[in-house]
Design a protein around this motif. Structure first.
Motif, PDB file in Angstrom:
ATOM      1  N   LYS A  47      -2.446  18.583  -6.357  1.00 29.33           N
ATOM      2  CA  LYS A  47      -1.137  17.982  -6.642  1.00 29.33           C
ATOM      3  C   LYS A  47      -0.062  18.590  -5.755  1.00 29.33           C
ATOM      4  O   LYS A  47       0.864  17.895  -5.321  1.00 29.33           O
ATOM      5  N   MET A  48      -0.176  19.878  -5.441  1.00 33.24           N
ATOM      6  CA  MET A  48       0.767  20.510  -4.526  1.00 33.24           C
ATOM      7  C   MET A  48       0.588  19.944  -3.119  1.00 33.24           C
ATOM      8  O   MET A  48       1.558  19.678  -2.414  1.00 33.24           O
ATOM      9  N   LEU A  49      -0.655  19.730  -2.719  1.00 40.41           N
ATOM     10  CA  LEU A  49      -0.958  19.153  -1.414  1.00 40.41           C
ATOM     11  C   LEU A  49      -0.434  17.722  -1.318  1.00 40.41           C
ATOM     12  O   LEU A  49       0.094  17.309  -0.293  1.00 40.41           O
ATOM     13  N   LEU A  50      -0.547  16.985  -2.397  1.00 39.54           N
ATOM     14  CA  LEU A  50      -0.058  15.605  -2.444  1.00 39.54           C
ATOM     15  C   LEU A  50       1.467  15.548  -2.463  1.00 39.54           C
ATOM     16  O   LEU A  50       2.078  14.605  -1.983  1.00 39.54           O
ATOM     17  N   GLY A  51       2.093  16.581  -3.026  1.00 40.21           N
ATOM     18  CA  GLY A  51       3.551  16.616  -3.098  1.00 40.21           C
ATOM     19  C   GLY A  51       4.087  16.253  -4.465  1.00 40.21           C
ATOM     20  O   GLY A  51       5.286  16.061  -4.623  1.00 40.21           O
ATOM     21  N   ASN A  69       8.155  17.319  -0.949  1.00 35.42           N
ATOM     22  CA  ASN A  69       8.052  17.351  -2.406  1.00 35.42           C
ATOM     23  C   ASN A  69       7.816  15.987  -3.030  1.00 35.42           C
ATOM     24  O   ASN A  69       8.178  15.763  -4.177  1.00 35.42           O
ATOM     25  N   GLU A  70       7.256  15.075  -2.297  1.00 33.77           N
ATOM     26  CA  GLU A  70       6.880  13.770  -2.841  1.00 33.77           C
ATOM     27  C   GLU A  70       5.729  13.215  -2.012  1.00 33.77           C
ATOM     28  O   GLU A  70       5.584  13.557  -0.844  1.00 33.77           O
ATOM     29  N   PRO A  71       4.876  12.382  -2.617  1.00 32.22           N
ATOM     30  CA  PRO A  71       3.741  11.819  -1.878  1.00 32.22           C
ATOM     31  C   PRO A  71       4.215  10.960  -0.715  1.00 32.22           C
ATOM     32  O   PRO A  71       5.320  10.420  -0.729  1.00 32.22           O
ATOM     33  N   GLY A  72       3.379  10.848   0.288  1.00 31.42           N
ATOM     34  CA  GLY A  72       3.684  10.005   1.439  1.00 31.42           C
ATOM     35  C   GLY A  72       2.433   9.279   1.900  1.00 31.42           C
ATOM     36  O   GLY A  72       1.321   9.609   1.483  1.00 31.42           O
ATOM     37  N   PRO A  73       2.578   8.306   2.780  1.00 35.57           N
ATOM     38  CA  PRO A  73       1.429   7.529   3.249  1.00 35.57           C
ATOM     39  C   PRO A  73       0.481   8.339   4.136  1.00 35.57           C
ATOM     40  O   PRO A  73      -0.620   7.912   4.409  1.00 35.57           O
ATOM     41  N   ASP A  74       0.916   9.533   4.553  1.00 39.63           N
ATOM     42  CA  ASP A  74       0.086  10.353   5.426  1.00 39.63           C
ATOM     43  C   ASP A  74      -0.859  11.279   4.671  1.00 39.63           C
ATOM     44  O   ASP A  74      -1.672  11.965   5.278  1.00 39.63           O
ATOM     45  N   ARG A  75      -0.761  11.318   3.334  1.00 39.50           N
ATOM     46  CA  ARG A  75      -1.606  12.211   2.535  1.00 39.50           C
ATOM     47  C   ARG A  75      -2.143  11.465   1.325  1.00 39.50           C
ATOM     48  O   ARG A  75      -1.461  10.636   0.747  1.00 39.50           O
ATOM     49  N   GLY A  76      -3.341  11.830   0.927  1.00 38.64           N
ATOM     50  CA  GLY A  76      -3.923  11.257  -0.276  1.00 38.64           C
ATOM     51  C   GLY A  76      -4.987  12.172  -0.828  1.00 38.64           C
ATOM     52  O   GLY A  76      -5.499  13.029  -0.118  1.00 38.64           O
ATOM     53  N   VAL A  77      -5.295  12.015  -2.075  1.00 36.93           N
ATOM     54  CA  VAL A  77      -6.340  12.816  -2.701  1.00 36.93           C
ATOM     55  C   VAL A  77      -7.266  11.884  -3.456  1.00 36.93           C
ATOM     56  O   VAL A  77      -6.826  10.883  -4.005  1.00 36.93           O
TER      57      VAL A  77
END
Length: 117
Positions: A47-51, A69-77
């Motif tokens: 969740k920290m990695l995702l933001g 500090n928020e999810p973006g299109p460049d990261r996913g889990v």
């Protein structure tokens, strides 16, 4: 230059310490897996990695920049789960993504073939 790096990373919820003094680096092209006992902080770290969870102490960087500090299109889990929809087959679960993508309520609406002419 590390692709992903944690330096003295910590996550606290009040007085409860979930992650403490986590240090690692991931180089471009490396494959990494998180393994640990239930409750050890794997999901909190993801969740920290995702933001969606903020870092309490230390740093977590992607391409040497702090994770936003928020999810973006460049990261996913992708969280491991036995099945997404137990009433569907494996193929049905995989194809669900295509169904949701074409849903008028959840994704990009598809144009019926008759309307495309």
């Amino acid at each position: 230059m590390s692709l992903l790096a944690a330096k003295r990373l910590e996550k606290h919820y009040g007085h409860h310490v979930v992650l403490e003094n986590l240090n690692f680096s991931v180089e471009p092209g490396e494959f990494v897996t998180l393994v640990g006992a239930s409750g050890c902080g794997k999901t909190t770290f993801l969740k920290m990695l995702l933001g969606t969870e903020a870092v309490s102490k230390g740093s977590l960087t992607l391409d040497e920049k702090p994770i936003p500090n928020e999810p973006g299109p460049d990261r996913g889990v992708v969280f491991q789960k036995y099945s997404v929809f137990p009433h569907l087959t494996v193929l049905g679960n995989v194809m669900m993504a295509d169904e949701l993508h074409s849903s008028k309520l959840l994704g990009k609406a598809s144009v019926p073939p008759s309307a495309a002419r």
